[in-house]
Design a protein around this motif. Sequence first.
Motif, PDB file in Angstrom:
ATOM      1  N   HIS A  86       4.431  56.955  89.980  1.00 15.19           N
ATOM      2  CA  HIS A  86       2.997  56.730  89.799  1.00 15.19           C
ATOM      3  C   HIS A  86       2.659  56.376  88.352  1.00 15.19           C
ATOM      4  O   HIS A  86       1.508  56.110  88.033  1.00 15.19           O
ATOM      5  N   ARG A  87       3.674  56.368  87.487  1.00 16.40           N
ATOM      6  CA  ARG A  87       3.555  55.909  86.099  1.00 16.40           C
ATOM      7  C   ARG A  87       2.550  56.714  85.282  1.00 16.40           C
ATOM      8  O   ARG A  87       1.997  56.249  84.313  1.00 16.40           O
ATOM      9  N   ARG A  88       2.312  57.944  85.667  1.00 13.49           N
ATOM     10  CA  ARG A  88       1.411  58.813  84.918  1.00 13.49           C
ATOM     11  C   ARG A  88       2.185  59.948  84.264  1.00 13.49           C
ATOM     12  O   ARG A  88       1.605  60.925  83.834  1.00 13.49           O
ATOM     13  N   CYS A  89       3.500  59.818  84.239  1.00 18.83           N
ATOM     14  CA  CYS A  89       4.334  60.882  83.686  1.00 18.83           C
ATOM     15  C   CYS A  89       5.634  60.272  83.173  1.00 18.83           C
ATOM     16  O   CYS A  89       6.273  59.482  83.859  1.00 18.83           O
ATOM     17  N   SER A  90       6.002  60.645  81.960  1.00 17.86           N
ATOM     18  CA  SER A  90       7.298  60.219  81.432  1.00 17.86           C
ATOM     19  C   SER A  90       7.973  61.423  80.791  1.00 17.86           C
ATOM     20  O   SER A  90       7.310  62.301  80.231  1.00 17.86           O
ATOM     21  N   THR A  91       9.288  61.454  80.885  1.00 19.83           N
ATOM     22  CA  THR A  91      10.069  62.565  80.347  1.00 19.83           C
ATOM     23  C   THR A  91      11.192  62.029  79.478  1.00 19.83           C
ATOM     24  O   THR A  91      11.858  61.064  79.848  1.00 19.83           O
ATOM     25  N   ILE A  92      11.361  62.671  78.348  1.00 17.67           N
ATOM     26  CA  ILE A  92      12.496  62.387  77.471  1.00 17.67           C
ATOM     27  C   ILE A  92      13.348  63.642  77.416  1.00 17.67           C
ATOM     28  O   ILE A  92      12.856  64.722  77.090  1.00 17.67           O
ATOM     29  N   LEU A  93      14.613  63.496  77.786  1.00 18.94           N
ATOM     30  CA  LEU A  93      15.562  64.602  77.744  1.00 18.94           C
ATOM     31  C   LEU A  93      16.544  64.344  76.617  1.00 18.94           C
ATOM     32  O   LEU A  93      17.220  63.314  76.596  1.00 18.94           O
ATOM     33  N   LEU A  94      16.592  65.271  75.677  1.00 18.01           N
ATOM     34  CA  LEU A  94      17.530  65.199  74.553  1.00 18.01           C
ATOM     35  C   LEU A  94      18.679  66.146  74.862  1.00 18.01           C
ATOM     36  O   LEU A  94      18.468  67.348  75.062  1.00 18.01           O
ATOM     37  N   THR A  95      19.883  65.606  74.953  1.00 18.31           N
ATOM     38  CA  THR A  95      21.065  66.394  75.281  1.00 18.31           C
ATOM     39  C   THR A  95      21.927  66.514  74.041  1.00 18.31           C
ATOM     40  O   THR A  95      22.216  65.511  73.378  1.00 18.31           O
ATOM     41  N   GLY A  96      22.337  67.737  73.744  1.00 18.05           N
ATOM     42  CA  GLY A  96      23.146  67.949  72.554  1.00 18.05           C
ATOM     43  C   GLY A  96      24.300  68.889  72.807  1.00 18.05           C
ATOM     44  O   GLY A  96      24.419  69.478  73.880  1.00 18.05           O
ATOM     45  N   PRO A  97      25.161  69.047  71.799  1.00 22.76           N
ATOM     46  CA  PRO A  97      26.325  69.909  71.975  1.00 22.76           C
ATOM     47  C   PRO A  97      25.957  71.384  72.106  1.00 22.76           C
ATOM     48  O   PRO A  97      26.688  72.158  72.721  1.00 22.76           O
ATOM     49  N   LYS A  98      24.835  71.791  71.547  1.00 21.67           N
ATOM     50  CA  LYS A  98      24.448  73.202  71.592  1.00 21.67           C
ATOM     51  C   LYS A  98      23.265  73.469  72.527  1.00 21.67           C
ATOM     52  O   LYS A  98      23.223  74.511  73.171  1.00 21.67           O
ATOM     53  N   GLU A  99      22.314  72.568  72.568  1.00 23.37           N
ATOM     54  CA  GLU A  99      21.110  72.782  73.356  1.00 23.37           C
ATOM     55  C   GLU A  99      20.587  71.477  73.917  1.00 23.37           C
ATOM     56  O   GLU A  99      20.939  70.406  73.436  1.00 23.37           O
ATOM     57  N   ASN A 100      19.728  71.612  74.917  1.00 23.03           N
ATOM     58  CA  ASN A 100      18.990  70.479  75.466  1.00 23.03           C
ATOM     59  C   ASN A 100      17.505  70.739  75.245  1.00 23.03           C
ATOM     60  O   ASN A 100      17.057  71.886  75.208  1.00 23.03           O
ATOM     61  N   LEU A 101      16.759  69.672  75.123  1.00 17.61           N
ATOM     62  CA  LEU A 101      15.336  69.775  74.861  1.00 17.61           C
ATOM     63  C   LEU A 101      14.630  68.693  75.665  1.00 17.61           C
ATOM     64  O   LEU A 101      15.082  67.549  75.701  1.00 17.61           O
ATOM     65  N   GLN A 102      13.532  69.047  76.301  1.00 21.93           N
ATOM     66  CA  GLN A 102      12.847  68.096  77.169  1.00 21.93           C
ATOM     67  C   GLN A 102      11.356  68.035  76.825  1.00 21.93           C
ATOM     68  O   GLN A 102      10.711  69.059  76.669  1.00 21.93           O
ATOM     69  N   PHE A 103      10.844  66.809  76.706  1.00 20.70           N
ATOM     70  CA  PHE A 103       9.423  66.566  76.456  1.00 20.70           C
ATOM     71  C   PHE A 103       8.883  65.723  77.605  1.00 20.70           C
ATOM     72  O   PHE A 103       9.438  64.667  77.912  1.00 20.70           O
ATOM     73  N   THR A 104       7.823  66.187  78.199  1.00 20.46           N
ATOM     74  CA  THR A 104       7.159  65.420  79.250  1.00 20.46           C
ATOM     75  C   THR A 104       5.730  65.149  78.814  1.00 20.46           C
ATOM     76  O   THR A 104       5.042  66.040  78.325  1.00 20.46           O
ATOM     77  N   ASN A 105       5.313  63.920  78.981  1.00 22.75           N
ATOM     78  CA  ASN A 105       3.967  63.502  78.632  1.00 22.75           C
ATOM     79  C   ASN A 105       3.275  63.086  79.933  1.00 22.75           C
ATOM     80  O   ASN A 105       3.829  62.294  80.690  1.00 22.75           O
ATOM     81  N   VAL A 106       2.083  63.627  80.186  1.00 20.88           N
ATOM     82  CA  VAL A 106       1.376  63.321  81.432  1.00 20.88           C
ATOM     83  C   VAL A 106      -0.014  62.760  81.154  1.00 20.88           C
ATOM     84  O   VAL A 106      -0.626  63.040  80.120  1.00 20.88           O
ATOM     85  N   TYR A 107      -0.465  61.962  82.082  1.00 21.48           N
ATOM     86  CA  TYR A 107      -1.847  61.496  82.107  1.00 21.48           C
ATOM     87  C   TYR A 107      -2.245  61.522  83.579  1.00 21.48           C
ATOM     88  O   TYR A 107      -1.985  60.583  84.324  1.00 21.48           O
ATOM     89  N   LEU A 108      -2.821  62.652  84.006  1.00 24.94           N
ATOM     90  CA  LEU A 108      -3.159  62.812  85.412  1.00 24.94           C
ATOM     91  C   LEU A 108      -4.438  62.063  85.754  1.00 24.94           C
ATOM     92  O   LEU A 108      -5.221  61.713  84.875  1.00 24.94           O
ATOM     93  N   SER A 109      -4.638  61.864  87.036  1.00 23.70           N
ATOM     94  CA  SER A 109      -5.789  61.100  87.515  1.00 23.70           C
ATOM     95  C   SER A 109      -7.108  61.696  87.039  1.00 23.70           C
ATOM     96  O   SER A 109      -7.257  62.913  86.924  1.00 23.70           O
ATOM     97  N   THR A 110      -8.064  60.811  86.824  1.00 31.40           N
ATOM     98  CA  THR A 110      -9.396  61.229  86.410  1.00 31.40           C
ATOM     99  C   THR A 110     -10.177  61.709  87.627  1.00 31.40           C
ATOM    100  O   THR A 110      -9.666  61.696  88.751  1.00 31.40           O
ATOM    101  N   ASN A 111     -11.419  62.091  87.420  1.00 32.47           N
ATOM    102  CA  ASN A 111     -12.247  62.569  88.531  1.00 32.47           C
ATOM    103  C   ASN A 111     -12.394  61.528  89.632  1.00 32.47           C
ATOM    104  O   ASN A 111     -12.562  61.870  90.793  1.00 32.47           O
ATOM    105  N   VAL A 112     -12.329  60.259  89.274  1.00 31.98           N
ATOM    106  CA  VAL A 112     -12.447  59.204  90.276  1.00 31.98           C
ATOM    107  C   VAL A 112     -11.327  59.330  91.308  1.00 31.98           C
ATOM    108  O   VAL A 112     -11.540  59.141  92.504  1.00 31.98           O
ATOM    109  N   ASP A 113     -10.143  59.671  90.860  1.00 33.53           N
ATOM    110  CA  ASP A 113      -8.978  59.796  91.738  1.00 33.53           C
ATOM    111  C   ASP A 113      -8.474  61.236  91.805  1.00 33.53           C
ATOM    112  O   ASP A 113      -7.286  61.469  91.958  1.00 33.53           O
ATOM    113  N   SER A 114      -9.364  62.210  91.700  1.00 36.82           N
ATOM    114  CA  SER A 114      -8.928  63.605  91.580  1.00 36.82           C
ATOM    115  C   SER A 114      -8.151  64.102  92.790  1.00 36.82           C
ATOM    116  O   SER A 114      -7.380  65.054  92.680  1.00 36.82           O
TER     117      SER A 114
END
Length: 167
Positions: A30-58
């Motif tokens: 639905h192209r309203r969410c993207s995730t970046i997963l950073l993988t490393g030797p010691k830890e992983n880290l994940q960032f997700t950015n969202v833009y959910l539907s407005t009241n018009v499409d609630s």
Amino acid sequence: QTTHQGGLLTLIPFKLARYFTQISYYSLPHRRCSTILLTGPKENLQFTNVYLSTNVDSAHRPDEIRSLGPLHNSSRVLSFISGDFNFVSSPEDRVHLVDSPAHMAPYQGSSNPTETAVMHAVLPDFQEIDHFAFTYLGTTVRSRLDRVYTNMHLADILITNHRPQLI
């Protein structure tokens, strides 16, 4: 219905990225969410950015929230979900500046209980990182629609300075 469209942008500073060996990017259909997963030797880290539907499409928001679940099903990955959720999770997140309809007291907020319940069911290990800025400033209402959630332990949130900043 509006013809305006928003977009998503996630910036990862080089100072952070250099600690990881692989960077993966995912976008939901639905192209309203993207995730970046950073993988490393010691830890992983994940960032997700969202833009959910407005009241018009609630009506679509609960399904959009459910789509976040598979991206964040591992408690072993430190994760942050941030963005414009386009709903408020508690009455304190919305303030009416003029007399409200009869079913609400003046200047008292209202919330979106369906979206809030779905969010807690889909992401039970996530809590909001508090901030007090109203990010929607309308002519009759102020709302906190932009938020950050994390699966970081509450104690770690309290002893660090991981607070969202309104820019």
